[in-house]
Scaffold this motif. Sequence first.
Motif, PDB file in Angstrom:
ATOM      1  N   ALA A   1       2.897   6.045  12.950  1.00 40.77           N
ATOM      2  CA  ALA A   1       3.240   5.346  11.875  1.00 40.77           C
ATOM      3  C   ALA A   1       3.847   5.041  12.495  1.00 40.77           C
ATOM      4  N   ALA A   2       5.497   6.016  12.568  1.00 41.89           N
ATOM      5  CA  ALA A   2       6.553   5.110  13.519  1.00 41.89           C
ATOM      6  C   ALA A   2       6.252   4.077  13.766  1.00 41.89           C
ATOM      7  N   ASP A   3       5.502   3.797  15.392  1.00 45.14           N
ATOM      8  CA  ASP A   3       5.685   2.686  16.242  1.00 45.14           C
ATOM      9  C   ASP A   3       5.402   1.236  15.239  1.00 45.14           C
ATOM     10  N   TRP A   4       4.212   1.905  14.034  1.00 49.09           N
ATOM     11  CA  TRP A   4       4.405   0.344  13.674  1.00 49.09           C
ATOM     12  C   TRP A   4       4.839   0.389  12.484  1.00 49.09           C
ATOM     13  N   TYR A   5       5.540   1.458  11.250  1.00 51.45           N
ATOM     14  CA  TYR A   5       6.862   0.939  11.374  1.00 51.45           C
ATOM     15  C   TYR A   5       7.971  -0.156  11.685  1.00 51.45           C
ATOM     16  N   GLY A   6       8.043   0.796  13.049  1.00 52.19           N
ATOM     17  CA  GLY A   6       9.281  -0.286  13.664  1.00 52.19           C
ATOM     18  C   GLY A   6       8.810  -1.445  14.197  1.00 52.19           C
ATOM     19  N   ARG A   7       7.494  -2.206  14.589  1.00 54.10           N
ATOM     20  CA  ARG A   7       7.226  -3.248  14.494  1.00 54.10           C
ATOM     21  C   ARG A   7       7.770  -3.808  13.238  1.00 54.10           C
ATOM     22  N   ALA A   8       7.186  -3.657  12.499  1.00 56.24           N
ATOM     23  CA  ALA A   8       8.091  -3.620  10.888  1.00 56.24           C
ATOM     24  C   ALA A   8       9.236  -4.153  10.516  1.00 56.24           C
ATOM     25  N   LEU A   9      10.071  -3.201  11.014  1.00 58.28           N
ATOM     26  CA  LEU A   9      11.173  -3.286  11.055  1.00 58.28           C
ATOM     27  C   LEU A   9      11.498  -4.213  11.651  1.00 58.28           C
ATOM     28  N   ALA A  10      11.837  -4.848  13.283  1.00 55.43           N
ATOM     29  CA  ALA A  10      11.547  -5.092  13.614  1.00 55.43           C
ATOM     30  C   ALA A  10      11.840  -6.757  13.350  1.00 55.43           C
ATOM     31  N   GLN A  11       9.984  -6.982  12.136  1.00 56.05           N
ATOM     32  CA  GLN A  11      10.345  -8.265  11.679  1.00 56.05           C
ATOM     33  C   GLN A  11      11.326  -8.398  10.942  1.00 56.05           C
ATOM     34  N   ARG A  12      11.315  -7.388  10.201  1.00 57.71           N
ATOM     35  CA  ARG A  12      12.459  -7.483   9.198  1.00 57.71           C
ATOM     36  C   ARG A  12      13.827  -7.646   9.216  1.00 57.71           C
ATOM     37  N   LEU A  13      13.726  -7.017  10.177  1.00 56.32           N
ATOM     38  CA  LEU A  13      15.557  -7.955  11.111  1.00 56.32           C
ATOM     39  C   LEU A  13      15.990  -8.730  11.689  1.00 56.32           C
ATOM     40  N   ALA A  14      14.830  -9.535  12.799  1.00 59.55           N
ATOM     41  CA  ALA A  14      14.895 -10.686  12.489  1.00 59.55           C
ATOM     42  C   ALA A  14      14.985 -12.366  12.347  1.00 59.55           C
ATOM     43  N   ARG A  15      14.095 -11.441  10.540  1.00 58.72           N
ATOM     44  CA  ARG A  15      14.290 -12.329   9.389  1.00 58.72           C
ATOM     45  C   ARG A  15      15.862 -12.185   8.887  1.00 58.72           C
ATOM     46  N   ASP A  16      16.316 -11.005   8.920  1.00 58.36           N
ATOM     47  CA  ASP A  16      17.205 -10.658   8.135  1.00 58.36           C
ATOM     48  C   ASP A  16      17.057 -10.798   6.635  1.00 58.36           C
ATOM     49  N   GLU A  17      16.214  -9.664   6.561  1.00 59.15           N
ATOM     50  CA  GLU A  17      15.744  -9.782   4.908  1.00 59.15           C
ATOM     51  C   GLU A  17      16.334  -7.672   5.281  1.00 59.15           C
ATOM     52  N   ARG A  18      17.468  -7.094   5.067  1.00 54.84           N
ATOM     53  CA  ARG A  18      17.869  -6.265   4.095  1.00 54.84           C
ATOM     54  C   ARG A  18      17.403  -4.861   3.810  1.00 54.84           C
TER      55      ARG A  18
ATOM     56  N   GLY B   1       1.117   1.127   8.963  1.00 52.29           N
ATOM     57  CA  GLY B   1       2.242   2.498   8.853  1.00 52.29           C
ATOM     58  C   GLY B   1       1.967   2.950   8.623  1.00 52.29           C
ATOM     59  N   GLY B   2       1.367   3.821   6.966  1.00 44.79           N
ATOM     60  CA  GLY B   2       1.334   3.777   5.795  1.00 44.79           C
ATOM     61  C   GLY B   2      -0.180   4.850   5.756  1.00 44.79           C
ATOM     62  N   ALA B   3      -0.820   4.042   6.453  1.00 43.06           N
ATOM     63  CA  ALA B   3      -2.301   4.184   7.040  1.00 43.06           C
ATOM     64  C   ALA B   3      -2.535   5.069   7.728  1.00 43.06           C
ATOM     65  N   HIS B   4      -1.666   5.497   8.332  1.00 47.82           N
ATOM     66  CA  HIS B   4      -1.633   6.339  10.045  1.00 47.82           C
ATOM     67  C   HIS B   4      -1.031   7.084   9.091  1.00 47.82           C
ATOM     68  N   GLN B   5       0.277   7.230   8.342  1.00 50.23           N
ATOM     69  CA  GLN B   5       1.469   8.318   7.793  1.00 50.23           C
ATOM     70  C   GLN B   5       0.158   9.325   7.268  1.00 50.23           C
ATOM     71  N   GLU B   6      -0.467   8.952   6.422  1.00 49.94           N
ATOM     72  CA  GLU B   6      -1.644   9.397   5.103  1.00 49.94           C
ATOM     73  C   GLU B   6      -2.716  10.208   6.607  1.00 49.94           C
ATOM     74  N   LEU B   7      -3.055   9.454   7.225  1.00 43.30           N
ATOM     75  CA  LEU B   7      -4.274  10.111   8.808  1.00 43.30           C
ATOM     76  C   LEU B   7      -3.092  11.152   8.753  1.00 43.30           C
ATOM     77  N   GLY B   8      -2.063  11.851   9.068  1.00 46.12           N
ATOM     78  CA  GLY B   8      -1.408  12.405   9.791  1.00 46.12           C
ATOM     79  C   GLY B   8      -0.986  12.236  11.118  1.00 46.12           C
ATOM     80  N   ASP B   9      -0.929  11.070  11.347  1.00 47.99           N
ATOM     81  CA  ASP B   9      -0.870  10.155  13.075  1.00 47.99           C
ATOM     82  C   ASP B   9       0.558   9.966  13.256  1.00 47.99           C
ATOM     83  N   TYR B  10       1.523  11.077  12.849  1.00 49.69           N
ATOM     84  CA  TYR B  10       2.893   9.898  12.456  1.00 49.69           C
ATOM     85  C   TYR B  10       4.008   9.776  14.344  1.00 49.69           C
ATOM     86  N   ASP B  11       2.954   9.554  14.836  1.00 52.93           N
ATOM     87  CA  ASP B  11       3.528   9.156  15.803  1.00 52.93           C
ATOM     88  C   ASP B  11       2.731   7.151  15.756  1.00 52.93           C
TER      89      ASP B  11
END
Length: 689
Positions: free
Chosen positions: A531-548, A519-529
Amino acid sequence: MTDQAVTAGGDGRSADARRPSTTESQFLGRTRELKELRLDIERAGLDTLSGRKAPRARVLLIAGRPGSGRTALAEELVRQIAHRYRDGVLRARLSEPDGTPVPTERTARALLTGLGLPTPAGAAEDELGQQVRDALTDRRVLLLLDDAVAAEQVDALLPDTPECLVVAVSAGPLTGIADVRPCTLGGLDTKSALDLLNRYTGAVRITVDPSAAERLVEECAGQPAALVLAGGWLAAHPKAAVADLARQLHTAPDEGTPTARAFRLSCAALPGPAQRMLRLLSLAPAGLVDPHTASALAGCSVESAHGLLDDLTALGFLHRVASPLPEYEVPGCLQPLLTALAAAEERPAELQLSRARMLERIVRLLQSCRAITETDSPEARQKLAVLPRVLRFATPAAAEEWLRLRQPALLGAARLAVADGELDTLARRLMAALVRAMVAHFGTQAAAPELYGIHRLVLDVAERRGLHREKTAALLNLADLDAQTGRTAQALARYRAALDAGREANDPYATGRAMESVGGAHQELGDYDRAADWYGRALAQRLARDERTDAARLYGRIAAVHTYAGRYGEAQRNWRAAIAAHRRSGDVAAHARALSELARVQEYAGRPEESLRTCQEAVEWALRAEDARLLGALRIRLADTLERLDDPAAAHLHRAAAKRILGDEGQEDTTVPTHATGTCEIRSASAED
């Protein structure tokens, strides 16, 4: 390959060793060759004769077989003309002790470091070669390139200015480089050869039987390397006549060069322990050896190894490196002879055991080197206490100096260990210890170019052994360094590969780290959609593991890319989610920063009143967090917002408060610290340290 003779034919220093003294020369002979080389500097080149300005530096080529004294001649020439080049002398060695060409990338890095210039981690050899040429454009430098294997190695580094001079050393002509006349070396003249023998035997043994001395020179073909070994043999046998040695060389099997015959004869005269030590020195990484390396290879004490190294140096088998450390070099012309001797006399299992002992000793030294920097750690102090005294460093400064001076040998040991393929566990431990020691003493940024090479070696081992967790770590580390040096597309490809490897390893931490980095690499390349998608996938995993805490950070990163894309509603929703997550985790400072970012987005969205209220709330949380920098930045932001709302009096009060908090430093700095990604280290080897 570095030449053998100490004086006339080769001083034994590797091209990247410390600069030799320019005040006194022990050089003998080669008067005609030196004169020709100096005249060649002044000779008009083909471009000049045709009326054109020379586009590149002049190249002087010194060609000769290993042991002929080519390196010593080059060094003597450099010593004599160095004063003409105001920006100094640069040296580089273009082949390994076994004759393998050194990659241009590594040579260019060494030259840039010598010029005091940064070297981007992971840069391609074409880019680094161009940086070297650009750096030399406005300089007047004398460049000594030793042990060139091919013309391409020299051409890649050839300065684009006639103000510089290149002295190249090679076994033969460098076809492909224009306007180069080789100075080809044969044997020394008889007088110089006898003077060289005098330094080992004393004048009496030569003058009492001059004809025998001349026969000895003839048997050695005037080769400095052979003469040095012959002189060492005579010094070790003070009662032997010069004629005896000449007779033995004459009757020796006519196999190989005079240097090879003199080597076999001299080696056979050594005591058993010295013979074995000499054979095992063929395993020394980068041809550099210190008492610790020799001790581990031979399985003897460090003190005994040091004595044997001094004895071998006196006999002409080794050269002492000009270094604050006791360090020696195996002459390049002897390296193949030592390797062949070790293969013939030592069992393969014994050689492998010696390699393993050497790598284990290096690991322990690196652990000691790092542990001494952790003076506040009880665990580090305990590790140091159990180490033998000979493996400890007196001070952190002494450890850092050892690490800096031994770095070429340490990196060479890592490369050899990986290339061996049978000692991968030790290789992994060595590379992990080397990374930690370099980071502890030099810092991640300063050591980044070397770390990049080490991580590539880790990746090679991980792929060979099917170690998915370590493959993931190596790919992430390489991708991070690529991203830091602007190679975002290459970093993205490695982050995606790391994600696949992390899934193979079933490692949720590495997988989440890789998704966030994608997600960070896509953000650096200016592909914000994306980037948001990959950050969202990482967020889903963190929430599933209760990593607040990690989830809160990812809410902030998603909000940031929505802000860049102009989607202020989505950005505000995610910042509010981040605020709630920080409140639940009790992170007051992060709560204040998230509020400040929400206020910023509200201002972008054209809601100054809401921004003002949010910013005031952020000030209250910053006061609780006792974060002066954040508080000052928020006060300035409040002042700006109040001015836009036509309340200059209140704005003045907040600006004055910010000035008191921040002082002169950064009083106009309205930057509020935001959510940092953080560098998540994944150990690239076992946790054993």
